[in-house]
Design an enzyme around this catalytic site. Structure first.
Site, PDB file in Angstrom:
ATOM      1  N   GLN A   1     -22.344  68.624  -4.284  1.00 37.61           N
ATOM      2  CA  GLN A   1     -23.422  69.611  -4.191  1.00 37.61           C
ATOM      3  C   GLN A   1     -24.736  69.029  -4.710  1.00 37.61           C
ATOM      4  O   GLN A   1     -25.802  69.280  -4.150  1.00 37.61           O
ATOM      5  CB  GLN A   1     -23.051  70.856  -4.997  1.00 37.61           C
ATOM      6  CG  GLN A   1     -23.984  72.041  -4.783  1.00 37.61           C
ATOM      7  CD  GLN A   1     -23.800  72.660  -3.410  1.00 37.61           C
ATOM      8  OE1 GLN A   1     -22.685  72.672  -2.871  1.00 37.61           O
ATOM      9  NE2 GLN A   1     -24.865  73.179  -2.840  1.00 37.61           N
TER      10      GLN A   1
ATOM     11  N   HIS B   1     -19.150  77.495  -3.104  1.00 39.06           N
ATOM     12  CA  HIS B   1     -18.152  76.507  -2.694  1.00 39.06           C
ATOM     13  C   HIS B   1     -17.704  75.631  -3.854  1.00 39.06           C
ATOM     14  O   HIS B   1     -16.628  75.026  -3.801  1.00 39.06           O
ATOM     15  CB  HIS B   1     -18.704  75.656  -1.548  1.00 39.06           C
ATOM     16  CG  HIS B   1     -18.768  76.392  -0.245  1.00 39.06           C
ATOM     17  ND1 HIS B   1     -17.651  76.725   0.488  1.00 39.06           N
ATOM     18  CD2 HIS B   1     -19.828  76.880   0.453  1.00 39.06           C
ATOM     19  CE1 HIS B   1     -18.010  77.367   1.586  1.00 39.06           C
ATOM     20  NE2 HIS B   1     -19.326  77.483   1.579  1.00 39.06           N
TER      21      HIS B   1
ATOM     22  N   GLU C   1     -24.583  85.793   5.743  1.00 41.25           N
ATOM     23  CA  GLU C   1     -23.651  84.800   6.282  1.00 41.25           C
ATOM     24  C   GLU C   1     -22.386  85.525   6.727  1.00 41.25           C
ATOM     25  O   GLU C   1     -21.568  85.926   5.894  1.00 41.25           O
ATOM     26  CB  GLU C   1     -23.326  83.724   5.240  1.00 41.25           C
ATOM     27  CG  GLU C   1     -24.531  82.859   4.864  1.00 41.25           C
ATOM     28  CD  GLU C   1     -24.164  81.702   3.949  1.00 41.25           C
ATOM     29  OE1 GLU C   1     -22.956  81.540   3.627  1.00 41.25           O
ATOM     30  OE2 GLU C   1     -25.067  80.950   3.557  1.00 41.25           O
TER      31      GLU C   1
ATOM     32  N   TRP D   1     -19.867  84.435   8.140  1.00 41.74           N
ATOM     33  CA  TRP D   1     -18.700  83.562   8.132  1.00 41.74           C
ATOM     34  C   TRP D   1     -18.181  83.233   6.732  1.00 41.74           C
ATOM     35  O   TRP D   1     -17.109  82.649   6.585  1.00 41.74           O
ATOM     36  CB  TRP D   1     -19.055  82.254   8.830  1.00 41.74           C
ATOM     37  CG  TRP D   1     -20.223  81.549   8.170  1.00 41.74           C
ATOM     38  CD1 TRP D   1     -20.180  80.664   7.133  1.00 41.74           C
ATOM     39  CD2 TRP D   1     -21.615  81.733   8.478  1.00 41.74           C
ATOM     40  NE1 TRP D   1     -21.444  80.270   6.771  1.00 41.74           N
ATOM     41  CE2 TRP D   1     -22.354  80.908   7.588  1.00 41.74           C
ATOM     42  CE3 TRP D   1     -22.320  82.493   9.414  1.00 41.74           C
ATOM     43  CZ2 TRP D   1     -23.746  80.835   7.605  1.00 41.74           C
ATOM     44  CZ3 TRP D   1     -23.704  82.415   9.429  1.00 41.74           C
ATOM     45  CH2 TRP D   1     -24.411  81.597   8.539  1.00 41.74           C
ATOM     46  N   HIS D   2     -18.927  83.595   5.703  1.00 39.62           N
ATOM     47  CA  HIS D   2     -18.617  83.153   4.340  1.00 39.62           C
ATOM     48  C   HIS D   2     -17.832  84.237   3.598  1.00 39.62           C
ATOM     49  O   HIS D   2     -18.357  85.296   3.280  1.00 39.62           O
ATOM     50  CB  HIS D   2     -19.926  82.853   3.598  1.00 39.62           C
ATOM     51  CG  HIS D   2     -19.731  82.332   2.203  1.00 39.62           C
ATOM     52  ND1 HIS D   2     -19.977  81.021   1.851  1.00 39.62           N
ATOM     53  CD2 HIS D   2     -19.336  82.941   1.058  1.00 39.62           C
ATOM     54  CE1 HIS D   2     -19.746  80.857   0.559  1.00 39.62           C
ATOM     55  NE2 HIS D   2     -19.350  82.012   0.058  1.00 39.62           N
TER      56      HIS D   2
END
Length: 337
Positions: free
Chosen positions: A225, A253, A306, A308-309
């Site tokens: 990251q 993440h 988002e 998709w998250h």
């Protein structure tokens, strides 16, 4: 006999007899203080939180204080908070509205006072501050202490320790295939063990509904990251990097609790148009997941929508969050202090 009767009458009239208050769990000293400023019946019938009264009661306590203390659920640290509120001119009514909230954080009192001057709504002021809506991003950053907590909050005000690395990692089930699936993370994917188990069950349930759900990205360690963030910061500037990328230790993440998904090899950014998306939204909580960045909550999460998250928080919290249509920030902001 007349002397005994007279003495008994005097005792009743003056409200003496600490035994009354001791019946409610107050010690001798507390009972003596209460006798001077309030009635037994008032405490017995109109004091929902006597434990707070016991904690805050002292020689300087007034009858007004008693009424206030009795309606505060948790007295820890509230004595100093009350003084600050009074000194700033907050009315008794507003003070009670704020202090009776189970999610009032005493260490944020000064910020509550400033926010109250803007909104004039005590409950709104407390919630805004708990959500950090009163301060700029990254201006105050707390480091997470319990990194095993499934409800840990990672955002622009909260970060993981620099040396954090999950101890129970396993490979993410049903991951994408590079060259076949759109925007597939090129390395082996990992999540925490409990997350993997629930995601696997979620994937299998999706298959029964007639579609394939895959993970295109899951854990990114803090070192990765940092590289990602610094690259775009150097290339496009800090403002750009902060808009589109999380700082090291402040990405979902990094927790190994988050997964980016796609359906049937589609572009992950377009899964909202899938006929299966409604099922996806309405069933993710059954497996302990929430949509981490919902539409219309950008000012609260600090990130854009988002679709998709997904983020694992456990089934109980997930059900509440998804049913109420709130964010993890809002859920935690209203948890008892």
């Amino acid at each position: 006999m007349k002397k005994i009767t007279c003495l008994f009458t005097v005792l009743l009239l003056c409200g003496c007899g600490s035994a009354d208050f001791s019946e409610l769990g107050f010690n001798e000293k507390q009972s003596a203080l209460l006798q001077k400023i309030t009635d037994f019946e008032e405490i017995r019938d109109q004091c929902p939180y006597p434990e707070t009264l016991k904690e805050l009661l002292d020689e300087e306590t007034t009858s007004e204080d008693v009424a206030l203390y009795c309606h505060i659920q948790n007295g820890s640290g509230k004595k100093a908070a009350i003084k600050k509120l009074r000194d700033s001119g907050v009315s008794e009514t507003q003070m009670l509205e704020m202090l009776e909230l189970s999610y009032y954080r005493s260490d944020k009192t000064e910020r509550y006072i400033k926010e109250l001057q803007k909104s004039e709504d005590p409950k709104e002021a407390v919630l805004h501050v708990n959500l950090n809506l009163d301060i700029p991003y990254y201006s105050e950053i707390d480091e997470i202490e319990d990194t095993d907590d499934l409800l840990q909050l990672v955002n622009k005000f909260s970060k993981l320790p620099d040396d954090f690395y999950p101890s129970d990692l396993v490979e993410t089930p049903n991951v994408c295939v590079v060259g076949e699936d759109y925007s597939c993370f090129p390395s082996t994917q990992y999540v925490r063990k409990e997350v993997a188990e629930q995601f696997d069950a979620f994937v299998k349930a999706a298959a029964k509904e007639g579609f394939t759900m895959k993970s295109i990205a899951s854990m990114r360690d803090i070192a990765y990251q940092r590289t990602l963030y610094e690259y775009y910061k150097n290339l496009e500037g800090e403002a750009y990097a902060d808009t589109y990328f999380a700082r090291p230790g402040q990405s979902e993440h990094n927790t190994a609790l988050a997964i980016d998904v796609t359906f049937d090899q589609e572009n992950y950014e377009e899964i909202e148009s899938s006929p299966h998306y409604d099922w996806f939204l309405s069933h993710m909580a059954d497996y302990g997941f929430i949509l981490r960045y919902p539409k219309g909550k950008e000012d609260i999460t600090g990130f854009g929508h988002e679709s998709w998250h997904i983020r694992y928080v456990g089934k109980e919290a997930a059900q509440t969050i998804m049913e109420k249509g709130i964010t993890l920030e809002e859920y935690l902001a209203t948890q008892p202090a």
